[in-house]
Design an enzyme around this catalytic site. Structure first.
Site, PDB file in Angstrom:
ATOM      1  N   ARG A   1      -0.329   4.647  -2.594  1.00 52.12           N
ATOM      2  CA  ARG A   1      -1.196   3.483  -2.454  1.00 52.12           C
ATOM      3  C   ARG A   1      -2.101   3.512  -3.687  1.00 52.12           C
ATOM      4  O   ARG A   1      -2.599   4.568  -4.056  1.00 52.12           O
ATOM      5  CB  ARG A   1      -1.961   3.563  -1.139  1.00 52.12           C
TER       6      ARG A   1
ATOM      7  N   GLN B   1       8.348   9.894  12.896  1.00 56.62           N
ATOM      8  CA  GLN B   1       8.964   8.548  12.943  1.00 56.62           C
ATOM      9  C   GLN B   1       9.244   7.985  11.561  1.00 56.62           C
ATOM     10  O   GLN B   1      10.014   7.046  11.400  1.00 56.62           O
ATOM     11  CB  GLN B   1       8.032   7.573  13.684  1.00 56.62           C
TER      12      GLN B   1
ATOM     13  N   THR C   1       9.375  -1.074   5.777  1.00 56.95           N
ATOM     14  CA  THR C   1       8.307  -0.524   6.622  1.00 56.95           C
ATOM     15  C   THR C   1       8.872  -0.277   8.014  1.00 56.95           C
ATOM     16  O   THR C   1       9.617  -1.111   8.538  1.00 56.95           O
ATOM     17  CB  THR C   1       7.082  -1.456   6.735  1.00 56.95           C
TER      18      THR C   1
ATOM     19  N   ARG D   1      -0.192   0.558  13.796  1.00 56.07           N
ATOM     20  CA  ARG D   1      -1.632   0.335  13.958  1.00 56.07           C
ATOM     21  C   ARG D   1      -1.916  -1.092  14.402  1.00 56.07           C
ATOM     22  O   ARG D   1      -2.706  -1.326  15.292  1.00 56.07           O
ATOM     23  CB  ARG D   1      -2.324   0.597  12.619  1.00 56.07           C
TER      24      ARG D   1
ATOM     25  N   GLY E   1       3.694   2.753   2.742  1.00 54.27           N
ATOM     26  CA  GLY E   1       4.274   3.787   3.605  1.00 54.27           C
ATOM     27  C   GLY E   1       5.780   3.894   3.391  1.00 54.27           C
ATOM     28  O   GLY E   1       6.454   2.877   3.261  1.00 54.27           O
TER      29      GLY E   1
ATOM     30  N   ASP F   1       6.611  -5.401  10.655  1.00 50.80           N
ATOM     31  CA  ASP F   1       5.507  -6.367  10.718  1.00 50.80           C
ATOM     32  C   ASP F   1       5.479  -7.317   9.519  1.00 50.80           C
ATOM     33  O   ASP F   1       4.420  -7.777   9.108  1.00 50.80           O
ATOM     34  CB  ASP F   1       4.163  -5.629  10.856  1.00 50.80           C
TER      35      ASP F   1
ATOM     36  N   ASP G   1       7.262  -0.537  10.596  1.00 51.41           N
ATOM     37  CA  ASP G   1       6.485  -1.318  11.571  1.00 51.41           C
ATOM     38  C   ASP G   1       7.108  -2.661  11.964  1.00 51.41           C
ATOM     39  O   ASP G   1       6.654  -3.270  12.928  1.00 51.41           O
ATOM     40  CB  ASP G   1       5.082  -1.607  11.023  1.00 51.41           C
TER      41      ASP G   1
ATOM     42  N   ARG H   1      10.154  12.974  28.584  1.00 49.80           N
ATOM     43  CA  ARG H   1      10.463  12.576  29.962  1.00 49.80           C
ATOM     44  C   ARG H   1      11.027  13.760  30.765  1.00 49.80           C
ATOM     45  O   ARG H   1      10.685  13.951  31.933  1.00 49.80           O
ATOM     46  CB  ARG H   1      11.463  11.427  29.975  1.00 49.80           C
TER      47      ARG H   1
ATOM     48  N   ASP I   1       3.848  -5.688   3.235  1.00 47.37           N
ATOM     49  CA  ASP I   1       3.065  -6.862   2.819  1.00 47.37           C
ATOM     50  C   ASP I   1       2.137  -6.569   1.640  1.00 47.37           C
ATOM     51  O   ASP I   1       2.024  -7.370   0.719  1.00 47.37           O
ATOM     52  CB  ASP I   1       2.181  -7.336   3.988  1.00 47.37           C
TER      53      ASP I   1
HETATM   54  P1  ADP Z   1       2.415  -1.753   2.461  1.00 48.83           P
HETATM   55  O1  ADP Z   1       3.101  -2.213   1.239  1.00 48.83           O
HETATM   56  O2  ADP Z   1       3.244  -0.799   3.255  1.00 48.83           O
HETATM   57  O3  ADP Z   1       1.840  -2.904   3.250  1.00 48.83           O
HETATM   58  P2  ADP Z   1      -0.258  -1.140   1.479  1.00 48.83           P
HETATM   59  O4  ADP Z   1      -0.923  -2.268   2.180  1.00 48.83           O
HETATM   60  O5  ADP Z   1      -0.933   0.175   1.469  1.00 48.83           O
HETATM   61  O6  ADP Z   1       1.209  -0.827   2.020  1.00 48.83           O
HETATM   62  O7  ADP Z   1      -0.012  -1.619  -0.026  1.00 48.83           O
HETATM   63  C1  ADP Z   1       0.648  -0.801  -0.944  1.00 48.83           C
HETATM   64  C2  ADP Z   1       0.062  -1.022  -2.304  1.00 48.83           C
HETATM   65  O8  ADP Z   1       0.281  -2.379  -2.716  1.00 48.83           O
HETATM   66  C3  ADP Z   1      -1.430  -0.838  -2.425  1.00 48.83           C
HETATM   67  O9  ADP Z   1      -1.811   0.511  -2.530  1.00 48.83           O
HETATM   68  C4  ADP Z   1      -1.727  -1.588  -3.698  1.00 48.83           C
HETATM   69  O10 ADP Z   1      -1.373  -0.824  -4.822  1.00 48.83           O
HETATM   70  C5  ADP Z   1      -0.768  -2.774  -3.590  1.00 48.83           C
HETATM   71  N1  ADP Z   1      -1.500  -3.902  -3.021  1.00 48.83           N
HETATM   72  C6  ADP Z   1      -1.910  -4.086  -1.751  1.00 48.83           C
HETATM   73  N2  ADP Z   1      -2.615  -5.215  -1.621  1.00 48.83           N
HETATM   74  C7  ADP Z   1      -2.676  -5.767  -2.854  1.00 48.83           C
HETATM   75  C8  ADP Z   1      -3.278  -6.949  -3.385  1.00 48.83           C
HETATM   76  N3  ADP Z   1      -3.977  -7.791  -2.613  1.00 48.83           N
HETATM   77  N4  ADP Z   1      -3.122  -7.192  -4.709  1.00 48.83           N
HETATM   78  C9  ADP Z   1      -2.418  -6.357  -5.489  1.00 48.83           C
HETATM   79  N5  ADP Z   1      -1.842  -5.221  -5.051  1.00 48.83           N
HETATM   80  C10 ADP Z   1      -1.962  -4.927  -3.756  1.00 48.83           C
HETATM   81  O1  F6P Z   2       2.939   1.266   8.030  1.00 47.23           O
HETATM   82  C1  F6P Z   2       3.654   2.387   8.476  1.00 47.23           C
HETATM   83  C2  F6P Z   2       2.743   3.354   9.185  1.00 47.23           C
HETATM   84  O2  F6P Z   2       3.483   4.476   9.577  1.00 47.23           O
HETATM   85  C3  F6P Z   2       1.975   2.760  10.385  1.00 47.23           C
HETATM   86  O3  F6P Z   2       2.768   2.666  11.541  1.00 47.23           O
HETATM   87  C4  F6P Z   2       0.846   3.744  10.498  1.00 47.23           C
HETATM   88  O4  F6P Z   2      -0.245   3.145  11.139  1.00 47.23           O
HETATM   89  C5  F6P Z   2       0.541   4.063   9.062  1.00 47.23           C
HETATM   90  O5  F6P Z   2       1.710   3.783   8.315  1.00 47.23           O
HETATM   91  C6  F6P Z   2       0.131   5.485   8.822  1.00 47.23           C
HETATM   92  O6  F6P Z   2      -0.157   5.614   7.469  1.00 47.23           O
HETATM   93  P1  F6P Z   2      -0.365   7.031   6.750  1.00 47.23           P
HETATM   94  O7  F6P Z   2       0.965   7.664   6.569  1.00 47.23           O
HETATM   95  O8  F6P Z   2      -1.009   6.658   5.458  1.00 47.23           O
HETATM   96  O9  F6P Z   2      -1.245   7.829   7.652  1.00 47.23           O
END
Ligand code: ADP
Ligand code: F6P
Length: 325
Positions: free
Chosen positions: A76, A257, A129, A175, A15, A133, A131, A158, A107
């Site tokens: 992604r 956001q 991110t 989420r 994201g 998180d 978030d 408000r 992550d």
């Molecule tokens: P974020 O980085 O915001 O947590 P995602 O979880 O969607 O977002 O991960 C972004 C991209 O990172 C994924 O689309 C994928 O290409 C790569 N990725 C996620 N998990 C893994 C994994 N376990 N091993 C290798 N690449 C990953």
């Molecule tokens: O991780 C950032 C975030 O905006 C979360 O807060 C939300 O749940 C998610 O991404 C939404 O993802 P997408 O833009 O793929 O709908």
């Protein structure tokens, strides 16, 4: 220590978050200032696998520090989750002479970075991110801007909620993480904050009782902040209206956001993290993530960072309850 780093790459993944551009600018400018060649990879790991790669000069990052989104685009990419995809990604880096890579994302993106490192490419992650998180760091790029955007939106809701003497349920992003909701709950003076980390089946009844008792002492409008992950806010609004007899509306703030000009804090911290990522590559480091902790910038091993867990700030969370009596 491996071979001397001459060329580095930078990509954004997962994201998007306001401030990512400031981090890209810092990677490019710090890299060039240190005598490195810098290559930008478009559309995250998908663009890496498709070799959507370009050389970046100091002028490629002019006029972006103040802009939301990411000039490198993001995506992604499922293929990056496979061993073949990961090997191919590392091969593409070698083919393009990329000795080290900076991955700006969350992550999931760091798991991809970890795999690139396992496949012989020095990698450094930067937490990007909205978030907040990512467990190893108290700051992630975009959180501050997202909170400010949501806070301003809630102030506006408000106004109309007060005029109509309504109850307003406002859903912010997150989420699985309630940090934005918690910060908005405090900064917007909400009566209740619902976060996924503290799911409570009695919460709705408590909210209803609270609204009714506040009405009895003269309160004319009510603000409830929900994190996205806790359920359907529109359905909740209907249930609250039915139980209280008070007109109730739900507002889902959504993707605004994720956009907009980054705040000063997001620009400054993202810049600092970008420069630090380059320094780590110059030191020959790999599989590290830049973090902000205890008032300063530091870095962690990605494996260690990914194994860490994070909760919402209990002190702030319990304080929301005290302040909304
Ligand atoms: P974020 O980085 O915001 O947590 P995602 O979880 O969607 O977002 O991960 C972004 C991209 O990172 C994924 O689309 C994928 O290409 C790569 N990725 C996620 N998990 C893994 C994994 N376990 N091993 C290798 N690449 C990953
Ligand atoms: O991780 C950032 C975030 O905006 C979360 O807060 C939300 O749940 C998610 O991404 C939404 O993802 P997408 O833009 O793929 O709908």
């Amino acid at each position: 220590m491996g071979k001397k780093i001459e060329t580095i790459g930078v990509l954004t993944s997962g994201g998007d978050a306001p401030g990512m551009n400031a981090a890209i600018r810092a990677v490019v400018r710090a890299g060039i200032s240190s005598g490195l060649k810098v290559k930008g990879i478009n559309r995250g790991y998908a663009g890496l696998l498709e070799e959507d790669i370009m050389e970046m000069g100091t002028m490629s990052v002019t006029d972006i520090v103040q802009r939301g989104g990411t000039i490198l685009f993001t995506s992604r990419c499922k293929r990056m989750m496979t061993p073949e995809g990961q090997r191919q990604a590392a091969d593409v880096c070698r083919k393009h002479g990329i000795d080290g890579i900076v991955v700006i994302g969350g992550d999931g993106s760091f798991r991809g970075a970890q795999k690139l490192s396992d496949n012989g490419i020095n990698t450094i992650g930067i937490p990007g991110t909205i978030d907040l998180d990512i467990a190893c760091t108290e700051y992630t790029i975009g959180f501050d801007t997202a909170c400010n955007t949501a806070m301003e939106a809630i102030d506006k809701v408000r106004d109309t909620s007060a005029s109509h003497e309504r109850c307003s349920i406002i859903e912010v992003m997150g989420r699985t993480a309630g940090h934005i909701a918690l910060w908005c709950g405090i900064s917007n003076g909400s009566e209740y904050v619902l976060v996924p980390e503290r799911k409570d089946e009695n919460a709705e009844d408590e909210i209803i009782q609270k609204i009714l008792s506040k009405r009895r002492i003269g309160k004319k409008h009510h603000i409830i902040v929900n994190a996205e992950g806790i359920g359907n806010s529109h359905e909740m609004a209907k249930r609250i209206e039915a139980a209280t007899g008070i007109e109730t509306r739900a507002t889902v703030i959504g993707h605004i956001q994720r956009g907009g000009n980054p705040t000063c804090r997001d620009r400054v911290y993202a810049s600092a993290m970008g420069a630090q990522a380059v320094d780590l590559l110059l030191e020959g480091k790999t599989n590290r993530v830049v973090a902000y902790r205890d008032g300063g910038f530091t870095d962690y091993d990605i494996d260690q960072a990914l194994a860490m867990t994070k909760d919402i700030d209990e002190h702030l969370y319990s304080m929301t309850k005290r302040l909304s009596r």
